[in-house]
Design an enzyme around this catalytic site. Sequence first.
Site, short mmCIF file in Angstrom:
data_model
loop_
_atom_site.label_atom_id
_atom_site.label_comp_id
_atom_site.label_asym_id
_atom_site.label_seq_id
_atom_site.Cartn_x
_atom_site.Cartn_y
_atom_site.Cartn_z
N GLY A 31 -12.81 10.00 -24.08
CA GLY A 31 -12.99 10.99 -25.13
C GLY A 31 -14.36 11.64 -25.11
O GLY A 31 -15.12 11.51 -24.16
N GLY A 36 -15.94 18.75 -17.61
CA GLY A 36 -15.54 17.87 -16.51
C GLY A 36 -14.15 17.30 -16.76
O GLY A 36 -13.27 17.33 -15.88
N HIS A 37 -13.92 16.80 -17.98
CA HIS A 37 -12.59 16.29 -18.33
C HIS A 37 -11.57 17.42 -18.27
O HIS A 37 -10.44 17.24 -17.80
CB HIS A 37 -12.58 15.71 -19.75
CG HIS A 37 -13.49 14.54 -19.94
ND1 HIS A 37 -14.64 14.62 -20.70
CD2 HIS A 37 -13.43 13.26 -19.51
CE1 HIS A 37 -15.23 13.42 -20.73
NE2 HIS A 37 -14.51 12.59 -20.01
N GLN A 64 -15.15 -2.69 -20.85
CA GLN A 64 -16.02 -2.21 -19.78
C GLN A 64 -17.47 -2.05 -20.24
O GLN A 64 -18.31 -1.59 -19.47
CB GLN A 64 -15.48 -0.93 -19.15
CG GLN A 64 -15.52 0.30 -20.02
CD GLN A 64 -14.74 1.45 -19.39
OE1 GLN A 64 -13.52 1.40 -19.28
NE2 GLN A 64 -15.44 2.47 -18.94
N ASP A 157 -17.72 9.60 -10.96
CA ASP A 157 -17.77 8.13 -10.91
C ASP A 157 -17.17 7.70 -9.56
O ASP A 157 -16.05 7.19 -9.50
CB ASP A 157 -17.00 7.55 -12.09
CG ASP A 157 -17.60 7.96 -13.41
OD1 ASP A 157 -18.53 7.29 -13.86
OD2 ASP A 157 -17.17 8.99 -13.98
N GLN A 160 -16.16 4.04 -8.99
CA GLN A 160 -14.99 3.73 -9.83
C GLN A 160 -13.71 4.21 -9.16
O GLN A 160 -12.71 3.48 -9.11
CB GLN A 160 -15.16 4.41 -11.20
CG GLN A 160 -13.89 4.42 -12.05
CD GLN A 160 -14.16 4.99 -13.42
OE1 GLN A 160 -14.69 4.29 -14.28
NE2 GLN A 160 -13.79 6.23 -13.65
N SER A 192 -21.53 14.81 -18.76
CA SER A 192 -21.21 13.45 -19.17
C SER A 192 -21.24 13.38 -20.69
O SER A 192 -22.07 14.04 -21.32
CB SER A 192 -22.26 12.49 -18.60
OG SER A 192 -22.18 11.24 -19.26
P1 AMP Z 1 -15.16 9.11 -19.11
O1 AMP Z 1 -14.55 9.73 -20.33
O2 AMP Z 1 -16.62 9.38 -18.97
O3 AMP Z 1 -14.77 7.68 -18.91
O4 AMP Z 1 -14.53 9.90 -17.88
C1 AMP Z 1 -13.14 10.05 -17.74
C2 AMP Z 1 -12.85 10.68 -16.40
O5 AMP Z 1 -13.52 11.93 -16.31
C3 AMP Z 1 -13.35 9.83 -15.23
O6 AMP Z 1 -12.40 9.89 -14.17
C4 AMP Z 1 -14.63 10.52 -14.86
O7 AMP Z 1 -14.98 10.34 -13.50
C5 AMP Z 1 -14.29 11.96 -15.13
N1 AMP Z 1 -15.51 12.76 -15.33
C6 AMP Z 1 -16.55 12.47 -16.16
N2 AMP Z 1 -17.51 13.40 -16.04
C7 AMP Z 1 -17.08 14.29 -15.11
C8 AMP Z 1 -17.64 15.48 -14.53
N3 AMP Z 1 -18.84 15.94 -14.88
N4 AMP Z 1 -16.91 16.13 -13.60
C9 AMP Z 1 -15.69 15.67 -13.22
N5 AMP Z 1 -15.12 14.56 -13.73
C10 AMP Z 1 -15.79 13.88 -14.65
#
Ligand code: AMP
Length: 288
Positions: A31, A36-37, A64, A157, A160, A192
């Site tokens: 969330g 990016g999301h 986590q 990530d 990951q 992020s």
């Molecule tokens: P998170 O909500 O930070 O756990 O991220 C959820 C998903 O979004 C994960 O697969 C992350 O790698 C991806 N993600 C986070 N930040 C970015 C970004 N700047 N660009 C592309 N994917 C992202």
Amino acid sequence: MRIVASLNAMQRLALRWKRAGTRVALVPTMGYLHEGHASLIRRARREAGPRGKVVVSLYVNPTQFAPTEDLSRYPRDFLRDRALCRRMGADALFFPSDAEMYPGRDQGRYSTYVVEEALTRPMEGASRPTHFRGVTTVVAKLFNLILPDISIFGAKDWQQAAVLRRMAADLNFHGRIVVSPTIRERDGLAMSSRNAYLTPAQRKQAICLWNAIREARRIIRSRGRSVPCSSLVRTLSRGIELNPEAKIDYLAFFDPETLVPATRVGVGTHFALAVRVGTTRLIDNARI
Ligand code: AMP
């Protein structure tokens, strides 16, 4: 777009889709969604096709986070996230509770975890020893609940994504894993949810991660041959440490597939780094 809060309802919906032969694409997130999301959800939409279904999961996964980490202050904004998912064309937003995901965990009645034992060792795994166990466990649970044909993860990530690929292969999960490129702010900072923690002064210094990536590329391209890892790490560290609030956690060069550490860095070597800016831990990575 449906909001699905119960595990039972999610599993029933997934089974219904499976029986109808509907293609399902999953985007797992914690969330506080950003561009990016959004790029992952758009990719899921394309991969699922017009008749397929896109599920975004929104869950700040407690397993986590180490007890010393930022679980309780992790940023949240359900209404904004819901609006973004709708706009991006998601069909379902899966929004489970801790009580259902980990029933009885605080009383010691939850005791099953998924552990990957090789790719989780270096980098993030070395700095955050229980982190990947939480990630693999929650993603395995999401795979069982949602039965995705395809799941989209971010290159942001990198480790990951490699760990989850290995887990899916080793445990015979059905479905493909796609890794989608890192989306950046205009100045290069990787987007992020944690960037929200940065003060204006720290936000300026946070660009040091992207600068280190650019500097590594510049050095390798200008030399025209590979460079010993240790000397490159020294040079890049000096640049990062010019920022008063930046503290390096690690700089790592490695093979992009196997994550095996490199001794020399050339074009195609992968670079990942973690830097604390103030109290905020930022990570980034890229191909050199
Ligand atoms: P998170 O909500 O930070 O756990 O991220 C959820 C998903 O979004 C994960 O697969 C992350 O790698 C991806 N993600 C986070 N930040 C970015 C970004 N700047 N660009 C592309 N994917 C992202």
